[in-house]
Scaffold this active site. Structure first.
Site: not given
Length: 554
Positions: A211, A217, A277-278, A363, A394, A518
């Protein structure tokens, strides 16, 4: 329009007191409950859009349901829900509206927030995204050498990666032939290197999703991808003039930074500060999906969200599926001390859904202060985790069946697979569905010592083969994994998360907990590079690790 009124302390309500009493007196016995009530399965099952949701294998009685509904009303879940849909600033620490639900409202709607018709804004961007997607899909948009695009690489992180990856994987059968998506998120350089290693630079298009166009990153990976593209084209003797503009677009509102990178600002697709964001996969962050599965399927995806939004916005709490599921989670977390929650899709295409839910839920609700800044009054949040069935059977199902911890689990499946296959005369999907049904039955009803002995089991190992049962599960069944169904599943868990957050009195829409690490990374980076003053300011453990790293680095 900041909604900052003090949250209700749920532990002071009569509903909380009633739930405490019910918990203290309850000895869950799902076998007996089903035997005593032949209508139990029907009474605790619900339809919402394409989803059939069976809550009957939960620690749920009419008294518990009524007390949970009373709790929701006491803390004003319906009122806060209405405030969210209306665009009030319920994200109080950032003084923002929370309007992911506006991203999927039809164009005929309108909603004015802070003087702006947000629905009109959303559809203006959607039309721009759809027009771009059609150009790429038709071959009208080409790379610098005139070749059509074959691979779209989405570069983002967090909500700009987890959502698009999950939905792309879920909707692989809908991806246009000749198109493929890849996703780069990790700042580990191996991620970018591996994702581009076998790509043709002439047919690759990158989407940078950030944004602010400042995410460390994402921008690091974007620069590495740009370097790869230009070097790969140059190695073929192809002029790189204008190449970035032909091979990069952006999901961003920072048009000056987009242009400085080399992207035409006309090819930047924006979204708004009221989209967390999420909660953004149905915004411009989903551009990679609109390109690969097509605008029509993306519109169906949005309609699925809206179906669940309408249900959540209009149904009374006792018939409101996301609200009931959120309240059940509170029941398990706060009264049964459940620390985690498993999500188990019996649908391989949903293999990234648990990872997506980890960000959405943890979050959002991993908070220790309430929205007015006061400490929380009860445990908040759960660890969400899971893998597709039957793989999980399993691996970790042993803990679900016979461990000492209570782990509620959601089982998700579809009736019609994208690839119906037979193994001889056996329908393979029916084998999968049989496992889905068997696991929820085994978790609910278990196996008694008497039943184990009746099988001729030696007495010494009878205890090891007893299943206590009474492990709560929810079963979710859809006709098929369509775009609309994927949208419905995401919206279901969005509103589950919201419901829990309101009960706990927390702001589910900020994420300050991700900030400190961060910032420290930026402070530590000079020390790693050899800045002695920065190195000297670190703690002893960090200095030791830097020393060891320097000694090992070639």
């Amino acid at each position: 329009m900041s909604t900052t009124r003090t949250p209700v302390d749920p532990t002071t309500t009569s509903a909380w007191k009633r739930l405490t009493e019910l918990h203290q007196s309850m000895e869950p016995d799902l076998r007996a409950w089903f035997a005593q009530d032949p209508q139990r399965a029907e009474r605790y099952s619900y339809e919402m859009g394409d989803l059939f949701v069976d809550l009957s294998k939960n620690f749920l009685t009419d008294e518990v349901r009524d007390a949970l509904v009373e709790l929701a009303e006491a803390v004003d879940v319906p009122g806060r829900r209405d405030a969210m849909f209306a665009g009030e600033h319920i994200n109080v620490t950032e003084d923002r509206a929370v309007l992911h639900t506006a991203l999927r409202r039809p164009a005929t709607d309108s909603l004015t927030v802070d003087g702006q018709d947000v629905v009109a804004d959303v559809h203006e961007v959607l039309e721009k995204i759809y027009a771009f997607a059609r150009r790429v899909r038709s071959g009208e948009w080409t790379g610098v050498t005139g070749k059509r695009i074959e691979t779209v690489v989405n570069i983002g992180i967090g909500g700009s990666d987890l959502g698009p990856v999950m939905v792309y994987e879920a909707l692989r059968p809908y991806v246009q032939k000749g198109l493929e998506a890849r996703f780069i998120s990790n700042i580990d350089p191996n991620d970018c290197a591996e994702k581009v290693s076998d790509l043709d630079p002439e047919t690759t298009l990158f989407i940078i999703a950030s944004k602010t166009f400042t995410t460390l990153e994402t921008l690091t990976n974007a620069r590495m991808a740009r370097t790869w593209l230009l070097e790969a084209l140059a190695a073929r003797g192809i002029s790189t003039d204008g190449a970035v503009a032909k091979h990069f677009v952006a999901v961003s509102t920072a048009l000056d930074k987009v242009e400085a990178f080399g992207i035409d600002p006309a090819n930047a697709f924006g979204f708004w500060n009221w989209v967390g964001g999420r909660y953004s996969v149905d915004s411009a962050v989903g551009t990679v999906l609109a390109v690969t599965v097509g605008p029509e399927n993306f519109a169906d995806f949005l309609s699925g969200f809206h179906t669940v939004d309408e249900h959540f916005a209009t149904k009374a709490p006792a018939e409101n599926v996301p609200m009931l599921m959120g309240l059940l989670n509170v029941w398990y977390v706060n009264f049964f001390q459940a620390a985690s929650h498993a999500v188990l899709p019996y649908a391989q295409y949903l293999h990234r859904f648990p990872a997506y839910l980890q960000q959405l839920t943890m979050e959002s609700n991993g908070k220790s202060v309430r929205w007015d800044g006061s400490p929380v009054v009860a445990d908040t949040g759960e660890i969400f985790w899971g893998e597709p069935g039957t793989n999980g059977q399993h691996a970790f199902f042993q803990l679900l069946h016979q461990g000492t911890r209570l782990i509620p689990a959601d089982f998700i499946t579809v009736a019609n697979p994208a690839h119906p296959v037979k193994d001889g005369d056996a329908d393979v999907h029916e084998l999968l569905l049989s496992n889905f049904l068997a696991q929820t039955a085994a978790l609910a009803f278990g196996k008694t010592a008497e039943e184990v002995r009746a099988e001729g089991t030696p007495e010494a190992i009878v205890p090891a083969r007893v299943f206590t049962g009474n492990r709560p599960t929810t079963s979710i069944l859809a006709p098929a994994l369509t775009p609309a169904v994927v949208g419905q599943l995401i919206a279901l868990y969005e509103h589950i998360t919201f419901t829990e957050g309101i009960v706990w009195g927390i702001d589910s829409f900020d994420q300050w907990g991700v900030e400190l690490g961060k910032k420290l990374a930026l402070d530590i980076a000079p020390a790693v590079r050899g800045d002695e003053a920065a190195y000297a300011s670190q703690d002893a453990s960090t200095r030791q690790l830097i020393d060891r790293y320097r000694g090992l680095r070639h």
